[in-house]
Scaffold this active site. Structure first.
Site, PDB file in Angstrom:
ATOM      1  CB  CYS A  34      -3.927   0.872  -0.945  1.00 47.28           C
ATOM      2  SG  CYS A  34      -5.169   0.068   0.118  1.00 47.28           S
ATOM      3  CD  GLU A  90       0.767   5.052   2.215  1.00 51.37           C
ATOM      4  OE1 GLU A  90      -0.467   5.095   2.078  1.00 51.37           O
ATOM      5  OE2 GLU A  90       1.433   4.003   2.046  1.00 51.37           O
ATOM      6  CG  HIS A 133      -1.930   2.046   3.613  1.00 54.08           C
ATOM      7  ND1 HIS A 133      -2.105   2.935   2.575  1.00 54.08           N
ATOM      8  CD2 HIS A 133      -3.053   1.288   3.664  1.00 54.08           C
ATOM      9  CE1 HIS A 133      -3.293   2.749   2.027  1.00 54.08           C
ATOM     10  NE2 HIS A 133      -3.887   1.759   2.659  1.00 54.08           N
TER      11      HIS A 133
END
Length: 313
Positions: free
Chosen positions: A144, A238, A236
């Site tokens: 990011c 994760e 994202h």
């Protein structure tokens, strides 16, 4: 093999309950192998949540991983207890002074998208870290804002403010199915997106960088930088199942104008429990990254960061 973590790190209990193989440091030291050393430069305010998310992904491989938590030297976090930071994190200045080398380094995002890069208080140190990766890290994974900062520093690719937040579970396409980083990926996939900025496809291509995952709606998501032995992901993978919900609920509670995250809640109804539709691709991506590190990193860690990216020459 499991990921090696301090037994008192919060992530140790969380991942153990989830069935992720974790190993206390005392047991790992008895194994006669060289573990893969991964650093996590954690720029997010909620340090424990972020370190757990990444430990979950890199701990799912069959290799033994050493996770080292790193923080900026002077920047003080306001959202994580000081005793946690003191116990588990090392400032970059100490890591740099010791000459420590890493097989891999993850540089997280940070909620500072509205700032120009040179307006970030720790920008000078972060630039030093980017340069340091070229001599002390075999493969770097920017995430990011961290990815945007790296691609800007190395290639001058700018970030652009959006007129509304890109927010939700956005469908993306696999642009490089032969890439070792996308081994096992579907032709398209859903990825959580949460940002106020974007990078332009044409500006990344003008820099000569291959785009591995792209979206018509929110633009490039994963870019490879072979020259700097780096990957840049702007979204994202994760995220936990409820991370977008937590962000949405926070903004609603604060009275911040925010759209319901797209394609996240069943029927786009925030009263319903969201479903995780990206977990498998998240594990594939980070597993593939770890696998590539294992296949290409020098066994002799002193050779990491050689001028040639082929350490066998």
């Amino acid at each position: 093999m499991p990921i090696k973590l301090p037994a008192d790190l919060p992530a140790f209990d969380v991942l153990s309950r989830e069935g992720v193989m974790v190993m206390p440091e005392s047991a790992a030291e008895k194994q006669d192998i060289r573990p893969i050393r991964i650093g996590l430069l954690n720029l997010m305010p909620k340090k424990i949540q972020t370190e757990t998310q990444f430990a979950r992904l890199i701990g799912a491989t069959p290799l033994q991983i050493e996770l080292h938590l790193i923080r900026m030297s002077e920047h003080e976090t306001k959202n994580t207890a000081a005793d946690h930071m003191e116990a588990f994190y090392r400032p970059f200045c100490e890591v740099e002074a010791e000459g420590t080398k890493f097989d891999g380094l993850i540089i997280t995002g940070a909620p500072i998208e509205h700032l120009d890069f040179d307006g970030v208080t720790y920008w000078d140190e972060l630039k030093r870290i980017f340069d340091w990766t070229q001599t002390h890290v075999h493969s770097t994974f920017g995430v990011c804002w961290g990815a945007m900062a790296m691609i800007n520093y190395f290639h001058g690719v700018p970030k652009h403010m959006l007129d509304h937040k890109a927010f939700g579970c956005i469908r993306h396409r696999n642009c490089a199915p032969a890439s070792p980083y996308l081994r096992g990926f579907s032709d398209d996939m859903v990825i959580p997106v949460s940002r106020w900025t974007e990078l332009k496809r044409e500006e990344i291509e003008a820099a000569g960088l291959p785009i591995l995952i792209d979206s018509d709606e929110t633009g490039p998501a994963l870019v490879e930088d072979p020259e700097h032995r780096a990957l840049y992901v702007f979204n994202h993978f994760e995220y936990d199942s409820n991370t977008l919900k937590e962000e949405y609920d926070r903004d609603v509670a604060n009275g911040t104008p925010i759209n319901v995250p797209a394609n996240y809640y069943p029927d786009d109804d925030p009263s319903k429990q969201p479903q995780n539709r990206w977990r498998s691709h998240a594990h594939l991506l980070f597993g593939n990254w770890i696998s590539e590190i294992y296949l290409t990193t020098p066994f002799d860690m002193d050779k990491i960061g050689m001028a040639s990216t082929d350490w066998r020459k």
